[in-house]
Design a protein around this motif. Structure first.
Motif, PDB file in Angstrom:
ATOM      1  N   GLN A  84      36.356 -88.066  24.151  1.00  0.00           N
ATOM      2  CA  GLN A  84      35.089 -87.377  24.395  1.00  0.00           C
ATOM      3  C   GLN A  84      34.036 -88.387  24.833  1.00  0.00           C
ATOM      4  O   GLN A  84      34.237 -89.606  24.706  1.00  0.00           O
ATOM      5  CB  GLN A  84      34.662 -86.654  23.112  1.00  0.00           C
ATOM      6  CG  GLN A  84      35.664 -85.571  22.683  1.00  0.00           C
ATOM      7  CD  GLN A  84      35.431 -85.105  21.261  1.00  0.00           C
ATOM      8  OE1 GLN A  84      35.620 -85.890  20.325  1.00  0.00           O
ATOM      9  NE2 GLN A  84      35.048 -83.849  21.081  1.00  0.00           N
ATOM     10  N   LEU A  85      32.924 -87.890  25.332  1.00  0.00           N
ATOM     11  CA  LEU A  85      31.875 -88.785  25.804  1.00  0.00           C
ATOM     12  C   LEU A  85      31.453 -89.775  24.723  1.00  0.00           C
ATOM     13  O   LEU A  85      31.138 -90.934  25.015  1.00  0.00           O
ATOM     14  CB  LEU A  85      30.667 -87.978  26.282  1.00  0.00           C
ATOM     15  CG  LEU A  85      30.841 -87.183  27.584  1.00  0.00           C
ATOM     16  CD1 LEU A  85      29.563 -86.402  27.891  1.00  0.00           C
ATOM     17  CD2 LEU A  85      31.194 -88.101  28.750  1.00  0.00           C
ATOM     18  N   LYS A  86      31.468 -89.349  23.468  1.00  0.00           N
ATOM     19  CA  LYS A  86      31.043 -90.223  22.369  1.00  0.00           C
ATOM     20  C   LYS A  86      32.014 -91.377  22.139  1.00  0.00           C
ATOM     21  O   LYS A  86      31.673 -92.343  21.450  1.00  0.00           O
ATOM     22  CB  LYS A  86      30.886 -89.419  21.083  1.00  0.00           C
ATOM     23  CG  LYS A  86      32.171 -88.805  20.556  1.00  0.00           C
ATOM     24  CD  LYS A  86      31.892 -87.927  19.341  1.00  0.00           C
ATOM     25  CE  LYS A  86      33.145 -87.259  18.818  1.00  0.00           C
ATOM     26  NZ  LYS A  86      32.834 -86.321  17.693  1.00  0.00           N
ATOM     27  N   HIS A  87      33.205 -91.291  22.713  1.00  0.00           N
ATOM     28  CA  HIS A  87      34.197 -92.345  22.541  1.00  0.00           C
ATOM     29  C   HIS A  87      34.100 -93.427  23.606  1.00  0.00           C
ATOM     30  O   HIS A  87      34.861 -94.399  23.566  1.00  0.00           O
ATOM     31  CB  HIS A  87      35.609 -91.739  22.555  1.00  0.00           C
ATOM     32  CG  HIS A  87      35.840 -90.761  21.448  1.00  0.00           C
ATOM     33  ND1 HIS A  87      36.548 -89.588  21.621  1.00  0.00           N
ATOM     34  CD2 HIS A  87      35.450 -90.780  20.142  1.00  0.00           C
ATOM     35  CE1 HIS A  87      36.587 -88.930  20.481  1.00  0.00           C
ATOM     36  NE2 HIS A  87      35.930 -89.626  19.572  1.00  0.00           N
ATOM     37  N   LEU A 122      32.104 -96.371  24.899  1.00  0.00           N
ATOM     38  CA  LEU A 122      31.090 -97.308  24.424  1.00  0.00           C
ATOM     39  C   LEU A 122      30.867 -98.347  25.524  1.00  0.00           C
ATOM     40  O   LEU A 122      31.448 -99.435  25.504  1.00  0.00           O
ATOM     41  CB  LEU A 122      31.556 -97.960  23.124  1.00  0.00           C
ATOM     42  CG  LEU A 122      32.074 -96.980  22.057  1.00  0.00           C
ATOM     43  CD1 LEU A 122      32.670 -97.718  20.871  1.00  0.00           C
ATOM     44  CD2 LEU A 122      30.976 -96.027  21.616  1.00  0.00           C
ATOM     45  N   HIS A 154      27.192 -83.314  26.359  1.00  0.00           N
ATOM     46  CA  HIS A 154      27.112 -83.502  24.910  1.00  0.00           C
ATOM     47  C   HIS A 154      28.151 -84.549  24.476  1.00  0.00           C
ATOM     48  O   HIS A 154      29.232 -84.636  25.069  1.00  0.00           O
ATOM     49  CB  HIS A 154      27.385 -82.173  24.203  1.00  0.00           C
ATOM     50  CG  HIS A 154      27.070 -82.187  22.738  1.00  0.00           C
ATOM     51  ND1 HIS A 154      27.972 -82.655  21.797  1.00  0.00           N
ATOM     52  CD2 HIS A 154      25.966 -81.819  22.057  1.00  0.00           C
ATOM     53  CE1 HIS A 154      27.430 -82.557  20.598  1.00  0.00           C
ATOM     54  NE2 HIS A 154      26.211 -82.067  20.726  1.00  0.00           N
ATOM     55  N   PRO A 155      27.851 -85.353  23.449  1.00  0.00           N
ATOM     56  CA  PRO A 155      28.820 -86.353  22.983  1.00  0.00           C
ATOM     57  C   PRO A 155      30.198 -85.788  22.655  1.00  0.00           C
ATOM     58  O   PRO A 155      31.206 -86.494  22.767  1.00  0.00           O
ATOM     59  CB  PRO A 155      28.152 -86.939  21.737  1.00  0.00           C
ATOM     60  CG  PRO A 155      26.687 -86.765  21.988  1.00  0.00           C
ATOM     61  CD  PRO A 155      26.567 -85.463  22.722  1.00  0.00           C
ATOM     62  N   ASP A 156      30.252 -84.511  22.258  1.00  0.00           N
ATOM     63  CA  ASP A 156      31.535 -83.908  21.893  1.00  0.00           C
ATOM     64  C   ASP A 156      32.292 -83.315  23.077  1.00  0.00           C
ATOM     65  O   ASP A 156      33.394 -82.786  22.900  1.00  0.00           O
ATOM     66  CB  ASP A 156      31.332 -82.808  20.838  1.00  0.00           C
ATOM     67  CG  ASP A 156      30.961 -83.380  19.475  1.00  0.00           C
ATOM     68  OD1 ASP A 156      31.271 -84.564  19.230  1.00  0.00           O
ATOM     69  OD2 ASP A 156      30.357 -82.654  18.661  1.00  0.00           O
TER      70      ASP A 156
END
Length: 207
Positions: A51-54, A56, A104-106
């Motif tokens: 996901q986008l939150k992964h 970095l 969205h991060p998810d």
């Protein structure tokens, strides 16, 4: 009886595959995915559930985080730094995801295809999301035996050939032990020949 690990590409086959794969825009998602595997070891369900939150990318060394809830075992959860090729591909993948509506991060970087031109960014791509394109890539390159998973074997093999420390390979690949990593590597015969030739004494020239 000795059991050898899975088959890998020769250096020439690898160069040919990615050169041809990059040439067709219709294959871009499959090309990005297997190129990412070839440079990070992440594959299959690991890629689909990123996901986008992964991603970095803006804090020190660019890297991806592979969570432990969608992998085979606790050891497969890991952080993998991105080399220049992997960074280029993840930026392309992330840009495409945002064009398809991910913000969205998810949201998933490989979103689920509902129908042609329509994607659901809240769901991960189908397990078969690169199957058709990869089949075409394989046919054109003449590598009939090749599967996406072979690129995980490829990177592990190249890390061994480069003399990467065992513990670093374990960490990158997410293996439980070096025994597991060694099974999935297959040191190419050319690398073995070069290693053996390197220890030969240099013949003295006739005076």
């Amino acid at each position: 009886m000795r059991i050898f690990g899975p088959k890998v590409l020769t250096a020439e086959e690898e160069e040919k595959f990615f050169r041809i794969a990059a040439s067709n825009p219709d294959w871009r998602v499959a090309y990005w995915a297997v190129s990412l595997t070839n440079n990070t070891s992440a594959m299959g369900t690991e890629l689909r559930h990123l996901q986008l939150k992964h991603l970095l990318l803006d804090d020190g060394t660019p890297r991806i985080f592979i969570p432990d809830d969608k992998v085979k075992n606790e050891f497969r959860s890991r952080v993998v730094p991105l080399n220049s090729v992997a960074l280029k591909q993840i930026q392309r993948i992330g840009q495409r995801a945002k064009q398809l509506g991910a913000w969205h991060p998810d949201h998933y970087i490989f979103p689920f295809r509902v129908k042609r031109g329509t994607y659901d960014v809240t769901r991960p791509a189908s397990p078969y999301f690169i199957r058709s394109a990869f089949r075409s890539m394989r046919q054109v390159t003449g590598l009939d035996w090749l599967q996406p998973r072979n690129f995980r074997n490829q990177i592990i093999t190249k890390l061994f050939e480069a003399g990467t420390p065992d513990e670093t390979i374990i960490s990158i690949a997410g293996h439980q032990s070096i025994k597991m990593s060694r099974y999935y590597s297959r040191i190419r015969i050319t690398a073995k020949a070069e290693a053996l030739n390197a220890i030969c004494p240099t013949p003295k020239s006739a005076s």
